[in-house]
Design an enzyme around this catalytic site. Structure first.
Site, PDB file in Angstrom:
ATOM      1  N   CYS A  97       3.548   3.260  -1.076  1.00  0.00           N
ATOM      2  CA  CYS A  97       3.869   2.127  -1.955  1.00  0.00           C
ATOM      3  C   CYS A  97       5.361   1.876  -2.142  1.00  0.00           C
ATOM      4  O   CYS A  97       5.784   0.706  -2.121  1.00  0.00           O
ATOM      5  CB  CYS A  97       3.149   2.235  -3.294  1.00  0.00           C
ATOM      6  SG  CYS A  97       2.777   3.863  -3.900  1.00  0.00           S
ATOM      7  N   ARG A 126       1.447  15.935   1.708  1.00  0.00           N
ATOM      8  CA  ARG A 126       1.390  16.444   0.343  1.00  0.00           C
ATOM      9  C   ARG A 126       1.334  17.964   0.385  1.00  0.00           C
ATOM     10  O   ARG A 126       0.596  18.548   1.179  1.00  0.00           O
ATOM     11  CB  ARG A 126       0.172  15.875  -0.402  1.00  0.00           C
ATOM     12  CG  ARG A 126       0.267  14.367  -0.557  1.00  0.00           C
ATOM     13  CD  ARG A 126      -0.852  13.775  -1.362  1.00  0.00           C
ATOM     14  NE  ARG A 126      -0.748  12.315  -1.384  1.00  0.00           N
ATOM     15  CZ  ARG A 126      -1.639  11.512  -1.951  1.00  0.00           C
ATOM     16  NH1 ARG A 126      -2.702  12.022  -2.552  1.00  0.00           N
ATOM     17  NH2 ARG A 126      -1.461  10.204  -1.910  1.00  0.00           N
ATOM     18  N   GLN A 144      -3.450   7.441   5.260  1.00  0.00           N
ATOM     19  CA  GLN A 144      -4.082   6.525   4.318  1.00  0.00           C
ATOM     20  C   GLN A 144      -4.125   5.124   4.930  1.00  0.00           C
ATOM     21  O   GLN A 144      -3.127   4.669   5.493  1.00  0.00           O
ATOM     22  CB  GLN A 144      -3.289   6.451   3.009  1.00  0.00           C
ATOM     23  CG  GLN A 144      -3.358   7.706   2.160  1.00  0.00           C
ATOM     24  CD  GLN A 144      -2.581   7.523   0.859  1.00  0.00           C
ATOM     25  OE1 GLN A 144      -1.505   6.965   0.856  1.00  0.00           O
ATOM     26  NE2 GLN A 144      -3.150   7.999  -0.233  1.00  0.00           N
ATOM     27  N   ASP A 146      -3.537   2.269   3.794  1.00  0.00           N
ATOM     28  CA  ASP A 146      -2.899   1.844   2.557  1.00  0.00           C
ATOM     29  C   ASP A 146      -2.638   0.346   2.569  1.00  0.00           C
ATOM     30  O   ASP A 146      -2.255  -0.217   3.591  1.00  0.00           O
ATOM     31  CB  ASP A 146      -1.562   2.595   2.416  1.00  0.00           C
ATOM     32  CG  ASP A 146      -1.262   2.986   0.993  1.00  0.00           C
ATOM     33  OD1 ASP A 146      -1.997   2.545   0.104  1.00  0.00           O
ATOM     34  OD2 ASP A 146      -0.297   3.730   0.783  1.00  0.00           O
ATOM     35  N   HIS A 148      -1.129  -3.015  -0.203  1.00  0.00           N
ATOM     36  CA  HIS A 148      -0.609  -3.435  -1.501  1.00  0.00           C
ATOM     37  C   HIS A 148      -0.581  -4.951  -1.578  1.00  0.00           C
ATOM     38  O   HIS A 148      -0.181  -5.626  -0.623  1.00  0.00           O
ATOM     39  CB  HIS A 148       0.790  -2.854  -1.739  1.00  0.00           C
ATOM     40  CG  HIS A 148       0.781  -1.365  -1.821  1.00  0.00           C
ATOM     41  ND1 HIS A 148       0.980  -0.554  -0.718  1.00  0.00           N
ATOM     42  CD2 HIS A 148       0.536  -0.536  -2.868  1.00  0.00           C
ATOM     43  CE1 HIS A 148       0.875   0.711  -1.085  1.00  0.00           C
ATOM     44  NE2 HIS A 148       0.608   0.756  -2.374  1.00  0.00           N
ATOM     45  N   LYS A 228      -7.636   2.516 -12.256  1.00  0.00           N
ATOM     46  CA  LYS A 228      -8.183   2.217 -10.931  1.00  0.00           C
ATOM     47  C   LYS A 228      -9.708   2.153 -10.947  1.00  0.00           C
ATOM     48  O   LYS A 228     -10.378   2.759 -11.797  1.00  0.00           O
ATOM     49  CB  LYS A 228      -7.721   3.247  -9.900  1.00  0.00           C
ATOM     50  CG  LYS A 228      -8.072   4.692 -10.206  1.00  0.00           C
ATOM     51  CD  LYS A 228      -7.475   5.622  -9.141  1.00  0.00           C
ATOM     52  CE  LYS A 228      -7.706   7.091  -9.496  1.00  0.00           C
ATOM     53  NZ  LYS A 228      -7.162   8.001  -8.466  1.00  0.00           N
ATOM     54  N   HIS A 274      -2.759  -1.625  -5.640  1.00  0.00           N
ATOM     55  CA  HIS A 274      -2.798  -0.617  -4.580  1.00  0.00           C
ATOM     56  C   HIS A 274      -4.261  -0.514  -4.140  1.00  0.00           C
ATOM     57  O   HIS A 274      -5.137  -0.304  -4.988  1.00  0.00           O
ATOM     58  CB  HIS A 274      -2.358   0.747  -5.098  1.00  0.00           C
ATOM     59  CG  HIS A 274      -1.046   0.771  -5.814  1.00  0.00           C
ATOM     60  ND1 HIS A 274       0.053   1.470  -5.345  1.00  0.00           N
ATOM     61  CD2 HIS A 274      -0.652   0.205  -6.984  1.00  0.00           C
ATOM     62  CE1 HIS A 274       1.063   1.327  -6.201  1.00  0.00           C
ATOM     63  NE2 HIS A 274       0.651   0.572  -7.200  1.00  0.00           N
TER      64      HIS A 274
END
Length: 397
Positions: A97, A126, A144, A146, A148, A228, A274
């Site tokens: 992000c 991570r 991910q 991902d 946005h 979320k 997100h």
């Protein structure tokens, strides 16, 4: 000793991937496994295109200042890999992000350009403890899917609704019929004022209600920047898995001073959503393997067909059949080893190949094939008809 139903055992049997001590929590993808990985990517890319997303790529390593602005340095640093070049600190990205925010800032859009939808297959890292690592389900390096969405606050409900509507159909294509939804509210450790969280939680809940979603409440389980919705799949064994998610964020747009220009020429703060469909590509792949016990849907099988000549004099025709099937866009191989036919058929099914194609002198004379399905059913089909049928059966839904 791993169960034969464990995705790590299945990955080994199907020759998809392996893990080893020298790269803890990171995956070595074998050719067959990487085909499967790419098929997941391609299916998501179709969804991105239909949803109006533009794909981007952002750096793996960003400086401390950006992670402080996002709040990850204060709220997530223990899970980040931090680097020091002797002058300043950097971190390997655990999320994409902040990178997408940098792109949106450079766009400096007006209200006419909103919503701006950006997507990335973001490779993230991570710092999970070694004891928490678990096959594809818990990794230190994963991807991910991902995305946005930067939009006006009044566009949030429509964007959430469009995302939620697409998910049920998407998951059904992978064999998951039972999809549940959970609402995760503010955690104890969070960024942003309570009034910002009040507004975000109310807006996301209202969007869910407008879409007719019956949400399971999960107090305190939101991200540190926003509430979320989590989409939970139930596998064949009845286990629940959190996969897709959409999060409403008013915090990061404020922390990064994001803005767009409204119809009156004034600067206004956008909302940020997100969202991810798989969450982790690797985790979803592990879930797929266990749900289907290695017998993946035909369109997902890394190898859809295997051609077996039943005798040495059928080798030339077998190669012709393999070439014709491959030219039709099917994933096909040929096994002409000096092994018994029963052994080659058994290995084909053990390796998750949905269709075995048997050819001999009789098939060559008739320009046909013996088509054997993994359930054991077998029939003779003219070659041209078989090609047309298999292209239809194996197509991506």
């Amino acid at each position: 000793m791993l169960s034969e139903h464990d995705h790590r055992s299945l990955g080994d049997r199907l020759d998809l991937f392996h893990l080893q001590e020298e790269a803890p929590g990171m995956v070595f993808w074998h050719p067959r496994g990487f085909i499967l990985y790419q098929l997941l990517e391609e299916r998501v890319r179709r969804e991105l295109s239909a949803g109006g997303y533009r794909e981007v790529r952002t750096p793996q390593i960003l400086g401390q200042r950006i992670w402080e602005s996002s709040g990850h340095w204060q709220n997530f640093r223990g899970d980040m890999f931090v680097l020091d070049d002797g002058e300043r600190l950097f971190a390997v990205k655990p999320v994409s992000c902040p990178g997408h925010i940098q792109i949106f800032q450079r766009m400096a859009p007006s209200f006419r350009a909103l919503p701006v939808r950006l997507a990335e297959f973001g490779l993230v890292h991570r710092n999970e403890s070694s004891g928490a690592l678990h096959g594809l389900f818990r990794l230190r390096q994963f991807t991910q899917d991902d995305g946005h969405i930067f939009c006006m606050e009044e566009q949030v409900a429509d964007e959430v609704a469009a995302f939620c509507r697409s998910l049920r159909v998407f998951y059904r294509d992978f064999g998951f019929e039972d999809v549940q939804v959970a609402f995760s509210s503010r955690p104890a450790q969070r960024a942003g004022a309570d009034e910002v969280w009040d507004r975000a939680e109310a807006a996301l809940l209202e969007a869910a209600r407008r879409e007719g979603l019956d949400c399971r409440m999960q107090p305190g389980q939101g991200a540190f920047y926003g509430p979320k919705l989590e989409f939970i799949l139930k596998d064949r064994a009845g286990r629940e898995w959190q996969c897709g998610t959409i999060q409403l964020d008013f915090v990061l747009p404020e922390r990064f001073d994001l803005h767009y220009v409204d119809s009156g020429g004034a600067r206004r703060r956008p909302a940020m959503l997100h969202r991810a469909i798989f969450g982790s590509m690797e985790r979803f792949l592990g879930l797929l393997l266990e749900h289907h016990q290695g017998s993946l849907p035909v369109w997902l099988a890394p190898e859809q067909l295997r051609v077996l000549p039943v005798s040495p004099d059928a080798h030339a025709y077998a190669s012709e059949v393999r070439a014709r099937l491959g030219a039709a866009g099917l994933r096909v191989s040929e096994d002409a080893r000096n092994e018994t036919l029963s052994r080659r058929i058994l290995e084909s099914h053990q390796e998750g190949v949905p269709f075995v194609v048997l050819v001999g002198a009789r098939e060559q004379a008739a320009r046909s094939i013996q088509l054997r399905e993994r359930g054991g059913a077998q029939r003779q089909v003219p070659l041209e008809s078989a090609i047309a049928e298999l292209v239809e059966v194996c197509h991506v839904p």
